[in-house]
Design an enzyme around this catalytic site. Structure first.
Site, short mmCIF file in Angstrom:
data_model
loop_
_atom_site.label_atom_id
_atom_site.label_comp_id
_atom_site.label_asym_id
_atom_site.label_seq_id
_atom_site.Cartn_x
_atom_site.Cartn_y
_atom_site.Cartn_z
N SER A 110 0.94 -1.14 -0.01
CA SER A 110 0.12 0.12 0.00
C SER A 110 0.82 1.25 0.10
O SER A 110 1.70 1.38 0.68
CB SER A 110 -1.00 -0.10 1.31
OG SER A 110 -1.17 1.34 1.70
N LYS A 111 0.67 2.01 -1.06
CA LYS A 111 1.32 3.32 -1.33
C LYS A 111 1.00 4.29 0.49
O LYS A 111 2.16 4.83 0.79
CB LYS A 111 0.99 3.85 -2.51
CG LYS A 111 1.42 5.69 -2.48
CD LYS A 111 2.71 5.43 -3.39
CE LYS A 111 2.95 7.02 -3.53
NZ LYS A 111 4.42 7.22 -3.48
#
Ligand code: GLU
Length: 484
Positions: free
Chosen positions: A252-253
């Site tokens: 997840s960014k």
């Protein structure tokens, strides 16, 4: 039947590695089967719109070599390929579903829905729309539409029975209809939701194989109900297992994991990232690990897709990257390395070509380069304890003698090349009574301040130049004279 696949990203402002992997598989499957690869921009959630985000998608695909046959920028027979530009396409289909009883107008206010949602939460239940508007008379609907009341259009999920679909990875997936919510198909702003647009567009664009993240697995039975309602044949579904950051959570960014652009900015090579990504969830037949994109286009298949999640492993990616760095021509590596070296060193003062030769086999990721060469720009502080090396049989005591012996030798060299430094030092060592390592190890430390450097004493001395080498040698010798 011609294979037609699509990559359908939402413009989020970055290229998630999981999405790039989906694009890669989708592209490869089309190429392997002589089909078409289509790019569709899914931007119906206008509140989440990020400026410039569509360009990032184009750039990422271009950089990674995934060329699309149809899409917003290249055109094609099924355009427009940007969902917000297809607004008028969806409504007639929604109305067709209303006619056939598979969808209905809903005028419920946000307040009513919030209340119902809160109520459900209080009871510990998941909120499901209660079909409140389903049984409204035609007249009432018309009256409210005429009065300009805001509305959405919802899918009318059968109250009972089962809904299911077939997936290449997950097999037959089936759920009870009463667990499904009457999702919104058309929002109050007139735009479709993903739930509706994906079905309409996949059908109108003639998509034969849908590959996407498995987060859509639970909604796919609803989409299949829509295909049935229209009498359309659904595509072949391939829901991909996720790319995980670790055993607990997805990549997840927002949690700080890198996007594709982040990796490139850190000095990963595109080909290495692509090679690593393709194997993250797909196994080729055989042991082979290195593939170019054209080679993958020849051998990618759905049978090799993994049925379990994959964990993104930076160490493995670094290994791939290092291997790809080794494969570059010296000229290509010099070109790639130059901006990174220039962060630490003045290109006018240092021989970047020689440095690149010394570094190509040592570096894993280009962003390591400044830290590997910055000692050339400025002598670092170091602990004289690093003069001690068991195998080399050196310690500060030995170093003191070695430096004292090498000082006049280095001072005597006027033509400062690696060869002349090498010859002069090697010629002088026997007379010192010390072994090569007892001289060369301390000498390298004395002028670099580091235990590990790209290249040995001769290379470092050459790179530093005569004046700087002698200056550092003198300072280190003085310090040993005081401390030992
Ligand atoms: N727009 C969706 C996303 O970015 C695509 C899902 C799909 O491929 O159908 O997650």
């Amino acid at each position: 039947m011609q294979v037609r696949t699509r990559f359908a990203p939402s413009p989020t402002g970055y290229m998630h590695l999981g999405n790039l992997r989906t694009a890669l598989y989708t592209y490869l499957f089309a190429r392997r089967n002589g089909g078409k690869f289509i790019l569709r921009i899914e931007d119906t959630d206008q509140e989440r719109e990020v400026p410039g985000a569509v360009d990032i998608i184009y750039n990422s695909l271009k950089t990674s070599g995934l060329s699309h046959d149809e899409g917003p920028d290249v055109g094609g027979p099924c355009g427009p390929y940007i969902q917000s530009q297809r607004k008028d396409t969806y409504m007639p289909y929604a109305k067709q579903l209303i006619e056939s009883g598979h969808a209905y107008y809903c005028f419920c206010t946000k307040e009513r829905l919030d209340e119902a949602r809160a109520e459900a939460e209080k009871k510990g239940e998941t909120f499901k729309y209660d079909k409140h508007c389903l049984h409204m008379s035609k007249e009432e609907i018309q009256r409210r539409l005429d009065a300009g009341e805001p509305y959405v259009i919802r899918q009318n999920i059968p109250a009972e029975g089962k809904a299911g679909f077939d997936d290449v990875i997950y097999g037959h997936v089936e759920v009870d209809c009463d667990t499904l919510d009457d999702n919104v198909l058309i929002k109050a702003d007139g735009l479709p939701t993903y739930n509706f647009a994906n079905v309409i567009d996949d059908h109108l664009m003639g998509i034969t194989h849908v590959m996407r993240g498995n987060e859509y697995l639970s909604s796919a039975p609803k989409y299949n109900l829509l295909y049935q309602a229209f009498g359309w044949t659904p595509p072949v579904y391939v829901h991909l297992t996720p790319v995980m950051a670790n055993a607990q959570r997805k990549l997840s960014k927002r949690k700080g994991d890198p996007s594709f652009e982040d990796l490139l900015a850190q000095g990963y090579l595109v080909d290495a990232v692509i090679n690593y990504l393709v194997l993250l969830g797909w196994s080729p037949r055989g042991e082979r690990e290195f593939f170019t994109l054209p080679e993958l286009e020849e051998c990618f298949d759905l049978e090799g897709l993994s049925k379990s999640p994959s964990i993104f492993d930076t160490a493995k990616l670094n290994w791939f990257n290092a291997e790809y760095i080794r494969k570059l021509s010296p000229e290509a590596f010099l070109q790639a390395a130059t901006p990174w070296l220039a962060k630490a060193l003045d290109p006018a003062k240092f021989d970047f070509k020689r440095l690149a030769e010394l570094l190509q086999n040592r570096v894993e990721v280009l962003n390591q380069l400044p830290g590997m060469v910055d000692f050339l720009a400025e002598m670092p502080d170091f602990d004289p304890a690093i003069y001690t090396h068991k195998k080399m049989k050196t310690n500060p005591e030995v170093a003191k003698a070695a430096l004292a012996a090498m000082k006049p030798v280095l001072e005597s060299i006027s033509d400062w090349t690696e060869q002349s430094i090498h010859d002069a030092v090697m010629e002088a060592i026997p007379a010192t009574g010390m072994k090569n390592g007892q001289v060369l190890w301390p000498l390298r430390i004395a002028i670099s301040g580091k235990e590990s450097t790209p290249g040995g004493a001769f290379e470092i001395a050459y790179l530093l130049g005569r004046d700087e080498t002698l200056k550092r040698l003198n300072q280190s010798a003085e310090r040993l004279a005081q401390e030992v």
